[in-house]
Design a protein around this motif. Structure first.
Motif, PDB file in Angstrom:
ATOM      1  N   VAL A 189      -0.494 -18.194   8.835  1.00  0.00           N
ATOM      2  CA  VAL A 189      -0.923 -18.689   7.524  1.00  0.00           C
ATOM      3  C   VAL A 189      -2.426 -18.532   7.352  1.00  0.00           C
ATOM      4  N   ASP A 190      -3.211 -18.927   8.358  1.00  0.00           N
ATOM      5  CA  ASP A 190      -4.671 -18.825   8.224  1.00  0.00           C
ATOM      6  C   ASP A 190      -5.123 -17.368   8.186  1.00  0.00           C
ATOM      7  N   GLU A 191      -4.453 -16.481   8.925  1.00  0.00           N
ATOM      8  CA  GLU A 191      -4.811 -15.062   8.870  1.00  0.00           C
ATOM      9  C   GLU A 191      -4.516 -14.489   7.493  1.00  0.00           C
ATOM     10  N   HIS A 192      -3.384 -14.901   6.915  1.00  0.00           N
ATOM     11  CA  HIS A 192      -3.031 -14.429   5.575  1.00  0.00           C
ATOM     12  C   HIS A 192      -4.060 -14.918   4.549  1.00  0.00           C
ATOM     13  N   GLN A 193      -4.497 -16.146   4.689  1.00  0.00           N
ATOM     14  CA  GLN A 193      -5.513 -16.694   3.777  1.00  0.00           C
ATOM     15  C   GLN A 193      -6.830 -15.940   3.932  1.00  0.00           C
ATOM     16  N   HIS A 194      -7.243 -15.680   5.164  1.00  0.00           N
ATOM     17  CA  HIS A 194      -8.476 -14.922   5.393  1.00  0.00           C
ATOM     18  C   HIS A 194      -8.373 -13.533   4.775  1.00  0.00           C
ATOM     19  N   LEU A 195      -7.216 -12.909   4.916  1.00  0.00           N
ATOM     20  CA  LEU A 195      -7.019 -11.577   4.357  1.00  0.00           C
ATOM     21  C   LEU A 195      -7.081 -11.612   2.832  1.00  0.00           C
ATOM     22  N   GLN A 196      -6.503 -12.645   2.241  1.00  0.00           N
ATOM     23  CA  GLN A 196      -6.561 -12.784   0.774  1.00  0.00           C
ATOM     24  C   GLN A 196      -8.006 -12.948   0.307  1.00  0.00           C
ATOM     25  N   ILE A 197      -8.769 -13.762   0.998  1.00  0.00           N
ATOM     26  CA  ILE A 197     -10.175 -13.985   0.641  1.00  0.00           C
ATOM     27  C   ILE A 197     -10.964 -12.692   0.798  1.00  0.00           C
ATOM     28  N   LEU A 198     -10.709 -11.979   1.880  1.00  0.00           N
ATOM     29  CA  LEU A 198     -11.415 -10.730   2.160  1.00  0.00           C
ATOM     30  C   LEU A 198     -11.142  -9.686   1.083  1.00  0.00           C
ATOM     31  N   THR A 199      -9.887  -9.524   0.717  1.00  0.00           N
ATOM     32  CA  THR A 199      -9.547  -8.511  -0.287  1.00  0.00           C
ATOM     33  C   THR A 199      -9.979  -8.938  -1.682  1.00  0.00           C
ATOM     34  N   ALA A 200     -10.041 -10.237  -1.943  1.00  0.00           N
ATOM     35  CA  ALA A 200     -10.523 -10.703  -3.253  1.00  0.00           C
ATOM     36  C   ALA A 200     -12.026 -10.459  -3.385  1.00  0.00           C
ATOM     37  N   ALA A 201     -12.744 -10.543  -2.262  1.00  0.00           N
ATOM     38  CA  ALA A 201     -14.194 -10.368  -2.289  1.00  0.00           C
ATOM     39  C   ALA A 201     -14.603  -8.905  -2.405  1.00  0.00           C
ATOM     40  N   CYS A 202     -13.744  -7.997  -1.984  1.00  0.00           N
ATOM     41  CA  CYS A 202     -14.106  -6.577  -1.966  1.00  0.00           C
ATOM     42  C   CYS A 202     -12.949  -5.730  -2.514  1.00  0.00           C
ATOM     43  N   PRO A 203     -13.122  -5.171  -3.707  1.00  0.00           N
ATOM     44  CA  PRO A 203     -12.049  -4.364  -4.299  1.00  0.00           C
ATOM     45  C   PRO A 203     -11.692  -3.130  -3.461  1.00  0.00           C
ATOM     46  N   ALA A 204     -12.663  -2.569  -2.755  1.00  0.00           N
ATOM     47  CA  ALA A 204     -12.375  -1.398  -1.915  1.00  0.00           C
ATOM     48  C   ALA A 204     -11.412  -1.776  -0.793  1.00  0.00           C
ATOM     49  N   LEU A 205     -11.580  -2.966  -0.216  1.00  0.00           N
ATOM     50  CA  LEU A 205     -10.668  -3.406   0.831  1.00  0.00           C
ATOM     51  C   LEU A 205      -9.280  -3.694   0.268  1.00  0.00           C
ATOM     52  N   ALA A 206      -9.218  -4.188  -0.964  1.00  0.00           N
ATOM     53  CA  ALA A 206      -7.915  -4.415  -1.589  1.00  0.00           C
ATOM     54  C   ALA A 206      -7.185  -3.089  -1.788  1.00  0.00           C
ATOM     55  N   ALA A 207      -7.910  -2.061  -2.227  1.00  0.00           N
ATOM     56  CA  ALA A 207      -7.293  -0.739  -2.398  1.00  0.00           C
ATOM     57  C   ALA A 207      -6.860  -0.178  -1.049  1.00  0.00           C
ATOM     58  N   LEU A 208      -7.701  -0.342  -0.042  1.00  0.00           N
ATOM     59  CA  LEU A 208      -7.365   0.122   1.303  1.00  0.00           C
ATOM     60  C   LEU A 208      -6.099  -0.557   1.800  1.00  0.00           C
ATOM     61  N   ARG A 209      -6.001  -1.851   1.566  1.00  0.00           N
ATOM     62  CA  ARG A 209      -4.822  -2.610   1.993  1.00  0.00           C
ATOM     63  C   ARG A 209      -3.550  -2.052   1.353  1.00  0.00           C
ATOM     64  N   GLU A 210      -3.610  -1.753   0.074  1.00  0.00           N
ATOM     65  CA  GLU A 210      -2.433  -1.216  -0.613  1.00  0.00           C
ATOM     66  C   GLU A 210      -2.056   0.163  -0.088  1.00  0.00           C
ATOM     67  N   HIS A 211      -3.049   1.009   0.161  1.00  0.00           N
ATOM     68  CA  HIS A 211      -2.764   2.349   0.686  1.00  0.00           C
ATOM     69  C   HIS A 211      -2.160   2.276   2.087  1.00  0.00           C
ATOM     70  N   VAL A 212      -2.686   1.389   2.925  1.00  0.00           N
ATOM     71  CA  VAL A 212      -2.170   1.245   4.287  1.00  0.00           C
ATOM     72  C   VAL A 212      -0.727   0.737   4.239  1.00  0.00           C
ATOM     73  N   ARG A 213      -0.465  -0.235   3.372  1.00  0.00           N
ATOM     74  CA  ARG A 213       0.893  -0.762   3.256  1.00  0.00           C
ATOM     75  C   ARG A 213       1.868   0.305   2.763  1.00  0.00           C
ATOM     76  N   ALA A 214       1.442   1.089   1.784  1.00  0.00           N
ATOM     77  CA  ALA A 214       2.320   2.140   1.255  1.00  0.00           C
ATOM     78  C   ALA A 214       2.632   3.172   2.340  1.00  0.00           C
ATOM     79  N   PHE A 215       1.629   3.539   3.129  1.00  0.00           N
ATOM     80  CA  PHE A 215       1.856   4.507   4.204  1.00  0.00           C
ATOM     81  C   PHE A 215       2.779   3.915   5.266  1.00  0.00           C
ATOM     82  N   ALA A 216       2.595   2.642   5.579  1.00  0.00           N
ATOM     83  CA  ALA A 216       3.453   1.985   6.571  1.00  0.00           C
ATOM     84  C   ALA A 216       4.895   1.940   6.082  1.00  0.00           C
ATOM     85  N   ARG A 217       5.095   1.680   4.785  1.00  0.00           N
ATOM     86  CA  ARG A 217       6.455   1.700   4.233  1.00  0.00           C
ATOM     87  C   ARG A 217       7.084   3.081   4.382  1.00  0.00           C
TER      88      ARG A 217
END
Length: 160
Positions: free
Chosen positions: A49-77
């Motif tokens: 839970v705390d890791e998920h919250q940290h990740l949400q805060i991190l991606t909210a603070a930086c749009p580039a990291l949010a885009a990176l997260r989506e690309h990584v998830r899509a590739f993993a799928r």
């Protein structure tokens, strides 16, 4: 151990220290690069839970990291579901974003696109062969300089 005074006297002596302890604590330190990379690369269901919250805060603070997260998830799928047919569209979406690190990854995929697509589409795996190669290398390292190839051959054939 032998103090015969009253408890109120101890409270009065400790009170200034307690008031200093209630001063605002420093903010938590930002996550390390290794921690953030681990959060990005792990399956979202395995995050605490705390890791998920940290990740949400991190991606909210930086749009580039949010885009990176989506690309990584899509590739993993694509990797998990073996849907390599969408690789070309995924690479186009990555090229559209300003993420130089992923651009170099996509360039590497483009160099051998057919192999990358086959790896993301076909159910075949070379994992078993890689395991045997790793085992042979380990046996060879164990015997470095101590035996001839005939003994190595016997150890490879007889080892489990």
């Amino acid at each position: 151990m032998g103090y015969r005074g009253k408890a109120t006297m101890v409270r009065q002596l400790v009170r200034p220290w307690r008031s200093q302890a209630t001063i605002a604590l420093p903010p938590p330190s930002p996550p390390t690069v290794r921690q953030a990379a681990g959060w990005f690369l792990r399956h979202p269901d395995t995050l605490e839970v705390d890791e998920h919250q940290h990740l949400q805060i991190l991606t909210a603070a930086c749009p580039a990291l949010a885009a990176l997260r989506e690309h990584v998830r899509a590739f993993a799928r694509m990797m998990v579901r073996l849907t390599g047919d969408g690789l070309e569209q995924w690479m186009k979406r990555v090229q559209a974003d300003d993420l130089p690190e992923l651009h170099s990854f996509v360039a590497g995929l483009r160099r051998d696109f057919d192999a990358a697509k086959a790896g993301l589409t076909l159910p075949h795996s070379s994992g078993k062969v890689e395991g045997h190669v790793n085992r042979v290398k380990m046996l060879k390292r164990q015997m470095y300089g101590r035996a001839n190839p005939d003994l190595l051959r016997k150890r490879v054939l007889l080892a489990d």
